[in-house]
Design a protein around this motif. Sequence first.
Motif, PDB file in Angstrom:
ATOM      1  N   GLY A  58       0.808  -1.504   0.009  1.00 32.31           N
ATOM      2  CA  GLY A  58      -0.134  -0.043  -0.153  1.00 32.31           C
ATOM      3  C   GLY A  58       0.685   1.369   0.084  1.00 32.31           C
ATOM      4  N   LYS A  59       0.700   2.264   1.044  1.00 32.97           N
ATOM      5  CA  LYS A  59       1.443   2.621   1.031  1.00 32.97           C
ATOM      6  C   LYS A  59       3.067   3.064   1.107  1.00 32.97           C
ATOM      7  N   PHE A  60       3.174   2.042   2.162  1.00 32.49           N
ATOM      8  CA  PHE A  60       4.487   1.294   2.422  1.00 32.49           C
ATOM      9  C   PHE A  60       5.106   0.631   1.329  1.00 32.49           C
ATOM     10  N   ARG A  61       5.562   0.963   0.139  1.00 28.71           N
ATOM     11  CA  ARG A  61       5.599  -0.292  -0.668  1.00 28.71           C
ATOM     12  C   ARG A  61       6.854   0.170  -0.630  1.00 28.71           C
ATOM     13  N   LEU A  62       7.435  -0.981  -0.818  1.00 29.35           N
ATOM     14  CA  LEU A  62       9.577  -0.968  -1.253  1.00 29.35           C
ATOM     15  C   LEU A  62       9.726  -0.042   0.188  1.00 29.35           C
ATOM     16  N   ALA A  63       8.993  -0.510   1.871  1.00 33.67           N
ATOM     17  CA  ALA A  63       9.434  -0.111   2.738  1.00 33.67           C
ATOM     18  C   ALA A  63      10.366  -0.139   3.592  1.00 33.67           C
ATOM     19  N   ARG A  64      11.139   0.012   4.274  1.00 31.34           N
ATOM     20  CA  ARG A  64      13.031  -0.443   5.079  1.00 31.34           C
ATOM     21  C   ARG A  64      12.888   0.315   6.570  1.00 31.34           C
ATOM     22  N   GLY A  65      13.625   0.167   7.075  1.00 33.76           N
ATOM     23  CA  GLY A  65      13.545   1.072   8.108  1.00 33.76           C
ATOM     24  C   GLY A  65      14.196   0.334   9.368  1.00 33.76           C
ATOM     25  N   PHE A  66      13.139   0.143  10.799  1.00 35.59           N
ATOM     26  CA  PHE A  66      13.189   0.030  12.112  1.00 35.59           C
ATOM     27  C   PHE A  66      12.257   0.693  13.247  1.00 35.59           C
ATOM     28  N   ALA A  67      11.871  -0.326  14.313  1.00 39.89           N
ATOM     29  CA  ALA A  67      10.887  -0.026  14.967  1.00 39.89           C
ATOM     30  C   ALA A  67      11.995  -0.151  16.475  1.00 39.89           C
ATOM     31  N   GLY A 101       2.669 -14.327  30.150  1.00 40.60           N
ATOM     32  CA  GLY A 101       3.402 -13.364  29.111  1.00 40.60           C
ATOM     33  C   GLY A 101       2.014 -12.575  28.229  1.00 40.60           C
ATOM     34  N   ASP A 102       1.462 -12.592  28.920  1.00 40.78           N
ATOM     35  CA  ASP A 102       0.620 -11.207  28.356  1.00 40.78           C
ATOM     36  C   ASP A 102       1.539  -9.844  28.530  1.00 40.78           C
ATOM     37  N   ALA A 103       1.488  -9.185  27.314  1.00 42.16           N
ATOM     38  CA  ALA A 103       2.223  -8.064  26.912  1.00 42.16           C
ATOM     39  C   ALA A 103       1.663  -6.981  26.590  1.00 42.16           C
ATOM     40  N   ILE A 104       1.478  -5.598  27.003  1.00 46.14           N
ATOM     41  CA  ILE A 104       2.073  -4.409  25.669  1.00 46.14           C
ATOM     42  C   ILE A 104       2.727  -3.708  25.601  1.00 46.14           C
ATOM     43  N   ILE A 105       3.611  -3.476  24.307  1.00 45.81           N
ATOM     44  CA  ILE A 105       4.333  -2.753  23.897  1.00 45.81           C
ATOM     45  C   ILE A 105       4.032  -1.598  23.239  1.00 45.81           C
ATOM     46  N   GLU A 106       4.769  -1.038  23.155  1.00 44.73           N
ATOM     47  CA  GLU A 106       5.248   0.832  22.407  1.00 44.73           C
ATOM     48  C   GLU A 106       5.904   0.821  21.735  1.00 44.73           C
ATOM     49  N   TYR A 107       5.236   0.392  20.761  1.00 46.00           N
ATOM     50  CA  TYR A 107       6.019   1.027  19.166  1.00 46.00           C
ATOM     51  C   TYR A 107       6.343   2.357  18.777  1.00 46.00           C
ATOM     52  N   ASN A 108       7.627   2.317  18.242  1.00 50.53           N
ATOM     53  CA  ASN A 108       7.594   3.850  17.821  1.00 50.53           C
ATOM     54  C   ASN A 108       8.682   3.312  16.159  1.00 50.53           C
ATOM     55  N   VAL A 109       7.677   3.811  15.201  1.00 52.69           N
ATOM     56  CA  VAL A 109       8.239   3.410  13.823  1.00 52.69           C
ATOM     57  C   VAL A 109       9.425   4.273  12.857  1.00 52.69           C
ATOM     58  N   THR A 110      10.037   4.087  12.338  1.00 52.40           N
ATOM     59  CA  THR A 110      10.905   4.769  11.609  1.00 52.40           C
ATOM     60  C   THR A 110      10.633   4.273  10.203  1.00 52.40           C
ATOM     61  N   VAL A 111      10.163   4.791   8.813  1.00 47.35           N
ATOM     62  CA  VAL A 111       9.878   3.781   7.873  1.00 47.35           C
ATOM     63  C   VAL A 111       9.907   4.328   6.817  1.00 47.35           C
ATOM     64  N   LEU A 112      11.021   3.474   5.521  1.00 46.04           N
ATOM     65  CA  LEU A 112      11.756   4.882   4.266  1.00 46.04           C
ATOM     66  C   LEU A 112      10.648   4.100   3.613  1.00 46.04           C
ATOM     67  N   HIS A 113       9.636   4.663   2.856  1.00 42.55           N
ATOM     68  CA  HIS A 113       9.315   3.654   1.622  1.00 42.55           C
ATOM     69  C   HIS A 113       8.832   5.322   0.538  1.00 42.55           C
ATOM     70  N   TYR A 114       8.125   4.478  -0.516  1.00 41.06           N
ATOM     71  CA  TYR A 114       7.546   5.260  -2.326  1.00 41.06           C
ATOM     72  C   TYR A 114       6.360   5.670  -1.480  1.00 41.06           C
TER      73      TYR A 114
END
Length: 188
Positions: A154-163, A175-188
């Motif tokens: 979709g809008k993240f075609r050819l994406a690369r990056g890190f979370a 094992g229950d968990a809530i995880i905070e994600y801060n993601v940087t995505v490079l895409h076209y």
Amino acid sequence: MEKKTILLVLALLFCCMSIQVHSKYHSENKNGFHYKEKVTNLHFYLFDFLTGKNPSAVEIARPNRPVGAKASTPFGHIYAIDDPLREGPDENSTVIGNARGFYLSTSQSEDLTLLMNVDFGFTKGEFNGSSISVVSRNPVTEPHRELAVVGGRGKFRLARGFAELTTYYLNTTNGDAIIEYNVTVLHY
């Protein structure tokens, strides 16, 4: 004998020739690849629950022999996930998508490490219908960690990056968990 040799040589030459084929299956972009690369920052919370009436992660395979340390997700166990992604850490915050895929517990020691293969699909807002793909090692016991973004659609075609992940809540017993994600995505 000479006639057979000549026919053999001609047959070999014919087999080595390449024939150009024109079809609609393939076409080249004669203008080149001229899309502008974008950088998008995403922030959300993943809710991964192995307990309750409707768990979002379930065990789908395990080794058929005893394994090392006792943990909520012991070595060699594989879990399928359909985890909600929310705007905030509260269970009543807006669901913006889901994380679907699996993770494998890969550590034989007490430092829980998962190999994650997960598609983060967004169902609300600007990125509705788009997703990013993460395939990476996740050392869960580290409070801050980084995973690789290796693709998207979709809008993240050819994406690369890190979370960058931060554990907001973790119940080490179940094992229950809530995880905070801060993601940087490079895409076209």
